[in-house]
Design a protein around this motif. Sequence first.
Motif, PDB file in Angstrom:
ATOM      1  N   GLN A   1      10.142  -7.082 -16.045  1.00 31.69           N
ATOM      2  CA  GLN A   1      11.334  -6.309 -15.727  1.00 31.69           C
ATOM      3  C   GLN A   1      11.009  -5.062 -14.908  1.00 31.69           C
ATOM      4  O   GLN A   1      11.820  -4.632 -14.074  1.00 31.69           O
ATOM      5  N   ASN A   2       9.827  -4.465 -15.117  1.00 33.84           N
ATOM      6  CA  ASN A   2       9.453  -3.302 -14.307  1.00 33.84           C
ATOM      7  C   ASN A   2       9.268  -3.685 -12.847  1.00 33.84           C
ATOM      8  O   ASN A   2       9.679  -2.949 -11.939  1.00 33.84           O
ATOM      9  N   VAL A   3       8.637  -4.836 -12.623  1.00 33.53           N
ATOM     10  CA  VAL A   3       8.451  -5.305 -11.251  1.00 33.53           C
ATOM     11  C   VAL A   3       9.803  -5.614 -10.610  1.00 33.53           C
ATOM     12  O   VAL A   3      10.064  -5.267  -9.442  1.00 33.53           O
ATOM     13  N   LEU A   4      10.685  -6.264 -11.362  1.00 34.83           N
ATOM     14  CA  LEU A   4      12.015  -6.574 -10.834  1.00 34.83           C
ATOM     15  C   LEU A   4      12.815  -5.305 -10.562  1.00 34.83           C
ATOM     16  O   LEU A   4      13.606  -5.252  -9.616  1.00 34.83           O
ATOM     17  N   SER A   5      12.612  -4.281 -11.393  1.00 33.65           N
ATOM     18  CA  SER A   5      13.304  -3.014 -11.164  1.00 33.65           C
ATOM     19  C   SER A   5      12.897  -2.421  -9.819  1.00 33.65           C
ATOM     20  O   SER A   5      13.746  -1.972  -9.035  1.00 33.65           O
ATOM     21  N   ASP A   6      11.594  -2.428  -9.526  1.00 33.16           N
ATOM     22  CA  ASP A   6      11.128  -1.937  -8.230  1.00 33.16           C
ATOM     23  C   ASP A   6      11.608  -2.835  -7.093  1.00 33.16           C
ATOM     24  O   ASP A   6      11.896  -2.358  -5.994  1.00 33.16           O
ATOM     25  N   LEU A   7      11.696  -4.133  -7.366  1.00 34.04           N
ATOM     26  CA  LEU A   7      12.154  -5.072  -6.344  1.00 34.04           C
ATOM     27  C   LEU A   7      13.599  -4.786  -5.949  1.00 34.04           C
ATOM     28  O   LEU A   7      13.939  -4.718  -4.751  1.00 34.04           O
ATOM     29  N   PHE A   8      14.460  -4.590  -6.938  1.00 32.81           N
ATOM     30  CA  PHE A   8      15.858  -4.283  -6.634  1.00 32.81           C
ATOM     31  C   PHE A   8      15.999  -2.875  -6.055  1.00 32.81           C
ATOM     32  O   PHE A   8      16.913  -2.619  -5.264  1.00 32.81           O
ATOM     33  N   ALA A   9      15.112  -1.978  -6.440  1.00 29.86           N
ATOM     34  CA  ALA A   9      15.134  -0.644  -5.836  1.00 29.86           C
ATOM     35  C   ALA A   9      14.788  -0.716  -4.354  1.00 29.86           C
ATOM     36  O   ALA A   9      15.374  -0.007  -3.527  1.00 29.86           O
ATOM     37  N   SER A  10      13.843  -1.585  -3.991  1.00 33.37           N
ATOM     38  CA  SER A  10      13.508  -1.764  -2.576  1.00 33.37           C
ATOM     39  C   SER A  10      14.680  -2.360  -1.817  1.00 33.37           C
ATOM     40  O   SER A  10      14.922  -2.029  -0.650  1.00 33.37           O
ATOM     41  N   LEU A  11      15.428  -3.237  -2.486  1.00 35.94           N
ATOM     42  CA  LEU A  11      16.632  -3.779  -1.858  1.00 35.94           C
ATOM     43  C   LEU A  11      17.659  -2.677  -1.630  1.00 35.94           C
ATOM     44  O   LEU A  11      18.326  -2.632  -0.579  1.00 35.94           O
ATOM     45  N   ALA A  12      17.793  -1.782  -2.605  1.00 34.68           N
ATOM     46  CA  ALA A  12      18.715  -0.657  -2.437  1.00 34.68           C
ATOM     47  C   ALA A  12      18.277   0.248  -1.292  1.00 34.68           C
ATOM     48  O   ALA A  12      19.113   0.753  -0.521  1.00 34.68           O
ATOM     49  N   ILE A  13      16.976   0.454  -1.149  1.00 33.27           N
ATOM     50  CA  ILE A  13      16.476   1.258  -0.033  1.00 33.27           C
ATOM     51  C   ILE A  13      16.815   0.591   1.289  1.00 33.27           C
ATOM     52  O   ILE A  13      17.206   1.241   2.266  1.00 33.27           O
ATOM     53  N   GLY A  14      16.653  -0.739   1.334  1.00 34.73           N
ATOM     54  CA  GLY A  14      16.938  -1.444   2.572  1.00 34.73           C
ATOM     55  C   GLY A  14      18.403  -1.427   2.949  1.00 34.73           C
ATOM     56  O   GLY A  14      18.752  -1.345   4.129  1.00 34.73           O
ATOM     57  N   LEU A  15      19.280  -1.500   1.950  1.00 35.21           N
ATOM     58  CA  LEU A  15      20.721  -1.540   2.239  1.00 35.21           C
ATOM     59  C   LEU A  15      21.283  -0.143   2.491  1.00 35.21           C
ATOM     60  O   LEU A  15      22.035   0.072   3.440  1.00 35.21           O
ATOM     61  N   ASP A  16      20.925   0.808   1.638  1.00 34.98           N
ATOM     62  CA  ASP A  16      21.482   2.158   1.752  1.00 34.98           C
ATOM     63  C   ASP A  16      20.749   3.001   2.792  1.00 34.98           C
ATOM     64  O   ASP A  16      21.331   3.939   3.361  1.00 34.98           O
ATOM     65  N   LYS A  17      19.468   2.716   3.020  1.00 28.56           N
ATOM     66  CA  LYS A  17      18.636   3.401   4.009  1.00 28.56           C
ATOM     67  C   LYS A  17      18.614   4.917   3.826  1.00 28.56           C
ATOM     68  O   LYS A  17      18.964   5.671   4.732  1.00 28.56           O
ATOM     69  N   PRO A  18      18.193   5.405   2.652  1.00 25.05           N
ATOM     70  CA  PRO A  18      18.037   6.855   2.511  1.00 25.05           C
ATOM     71  C   PRO A  18      16.891   7.395   3.358  1.00 25.05           C
ATOM     72  O   PRO A  18      16.854   8.587   3.672  1.00 25.05           O
ATOM     73  N   PHE A  19      15.959   6.542   3.708  1.00 25.79           N
ATOM     74  CA  PHE A  19      14.857   6.908   4.600  1.00 25.79           C
ATOM     75  C   PHE A  19      14.325   5.636   5.235  1.00 25.79           C
ATOM     76  O   PHE A  19      14.573   4.526   4.766  1.00 25.79           O
ATOM     77  N   GLU A  20      13.590   5.811   6.327  1.00 22.72           N
ATOM     78  CA  GLU A  20      12.978   4.701   7.039  1.00 22.72           C
ATOM     79  C   GLU A  20      11.545   5.074   7.386  1.00 22.72           C
ATOM     80  O   GLU A  20      11.124   6.225   7.205  1.00 22.72           O
ATOM     81  N   VAL A  21      10.801   4.112   7.876  1.00 22.56           N
ATOM     82  CA  VAL A  21       9.420   4.370   8.267  1.00 22.56           C
ATOM     83  C   VAL A  21       9.397   5.434   9.365  1.00 22.56           C
ATOM     84  O   VAL A  21      10.130   5.354  10.342  1.00 22.56           O
ATOM     85  N   GLY A  22       8.558   6.445   9.171  1.00 26.33           N
ATOM     86  CA  GLY A  22       8.471   7.539  10.131  1.00 26.33           C
ATOM     87  C   GLY A  22       9.242   8.782   9.731  1.00 26.33           C
ATOM     88  O   GLY A  22       9.052   9.839  10.327  1.00 26.33           O
ATOM     89  N   ASP A  23      10.110   8.694   8.711  1.00 26.57           N
ATOM     90  CA  ASP A  23      10.884   9.859   8.265  1.00 26.57           C
ATOM     91  C   ASP A  23      10.004  10.797   7.448  1.00 26.57           C
ATOM     92  O   ASP A  23       9.121  10.359   6.704  1.00 26.57           O
ATOM     93  N   PHE A  24      10.264  12.088   7.582  1.00 27.28           N
ATOM     94  CA  PHE A  24       9.552  13.097   6.787  1.00 27.28           C
ATOM     95  C   PHE A  24      10.455  13.494   5.631  1.00 27.28           C
ATOM     96  O   PHE A  24      11.568  13.995   5.838  1.00 27.28           O
ATOM     97  N   ILE A  25       9.994  13.244   4.397  1.00 29.53           N
ATOM     98  CA  ILE A  25      10.812  13.506   3.217  1.00 29.53           C
ATOM     99  C   ILE A  25      10.078  14.463   2.290  1.00 29.53           C
ATOM    100  O   ILE A  25       8.848  14.574   2.328  1.00 29.53           O
ATOM    101  N   VAL A  26      10.872  15.114   1.443  1.00 27.40           N
ATOM    102  CA  VAL A  26      10.342  16.017   0.420  1.00 27.40           C
ATOM    103  C   VAL A  26      11.089  15.731  -0.874  1.00 27.40           C
ATOM    104  O   VAL A  26      12.323  15.644  -0.880  1.00 27.40           O
ATOM    105  N   PHE A  27      10.355  15.549  -1.956  1.00 26.22           N
ATOM    106  CA  PHE A  27      10.948  15.421  -3.281  1.00 26.22           C
ATOM    107  C   PHE A  27       9.927  15.912  -4.301  1.00 26.22           C
ATOM    108  O   PHE A  27       8.739  15.623  -4.208  1.00 26.22           O
TER     109      PHE A  27
END
Length: 363
Positions: A181-207
């Motif tokens: 379930q932990n792996v699937l959680s990260d898998l669906f999180a990656s899907l959310a990143i791909g659909l919502d696009k809070p950041f992309e390759v090359g972006d400079f982020i801070v958290f």
Amino acid sequence: MQIGALTSLQAFEGISPADGLFAVIAMVLSYGVMSGVLRLALVRFGALSRRLQSQAAGMFAEVLGATRHFVLLLAALLIGLKMLDLGDKWDTAIVRGWTVLFCLQLALWVNRAVGVWSARRMQHRATVPDNPVIVTMTAWTVRVLAWAVLLLAMLANFGVNITAFVASLGIGGVAVALAVQNVLSDLFASLAIGLDKPFEVGDFIVFGDVSGTIERIGLKTTRIRSLSGEEIVCGNTELLKNTLHNYKRMSERRIVFTFSVTYHTVPDKIAKIPAMVRQVVQASGKTRFDRAHFKQFGASSLDFEVVYFVLSPDYNLYMDLQQDINLALMRAFLKEDIRFAIPASVQYFAQAPNPPEVASTTH
């Protein structure tokens, strides 16, 4: 159908040498014709792709290149066997063999088509390339579905009850999902990143206490290159739990800075300072002045606040402009005899009163 009936040579006992030779010749000719047609098609479509700069023709040629010669050889063998009169059991086996070969080669074509599509989508072009997470997950899903459907089709062709098989796979899938379930959680999180696009390759982020440039967005983790040079690997689920600051998507940078002058500055000169600041900021270039105000009476200084915008998200450009503004203010204040304040305090020491004299008592 019993396997012994297929493996025995009894069906070949009634075959005459002439029929056997004819079947061998048919098998060789079939393999030669299919191989020749395949090579001709690859050459023609490759030439057409280069001449017309057609991506469709090039993609078709690459997919056609996934045709395996062992599949052609087995197909030629089935053609040769079909030329012989081997009985109903062998005819049924030949039909099932054709089904298996067709499903296998179709799966290989689909696998190659998905690979070519994903590779072209991931290429860096003049426009922004497609999100790698969406491309990867789409390719993975299509491959799994294609192989699963074709496998079930082959099993059904051999008489396997696929209904019970699919039900058992569903139960097993639930057990596997609970285990990972932990792996699937990260898998669906990656899907959310791909659909919502809070950041992309090359972006400079801070958290949190992490700041850096996105280097790779994977199915389970995201890799960030920090300012100090090391690579930071963060799980997609943990990454999305944080509030992210994406600095690459800034169109401009808002700057607020303060300075102070001494209390010895006369009011007429205080009134001139905002206009002086405006002139300096506007003269620096690539800026938009917002405001400059005499903000407050400080403990040891008269405090001013200045707000302006740098018309670029580039941090190095901001620092260069701020340096030019600071130097220009120092020159302008020096000309007007306005002094910057430094933290200072005045202490007053009061002299302690003399102790009262003790009156002497005479007895």
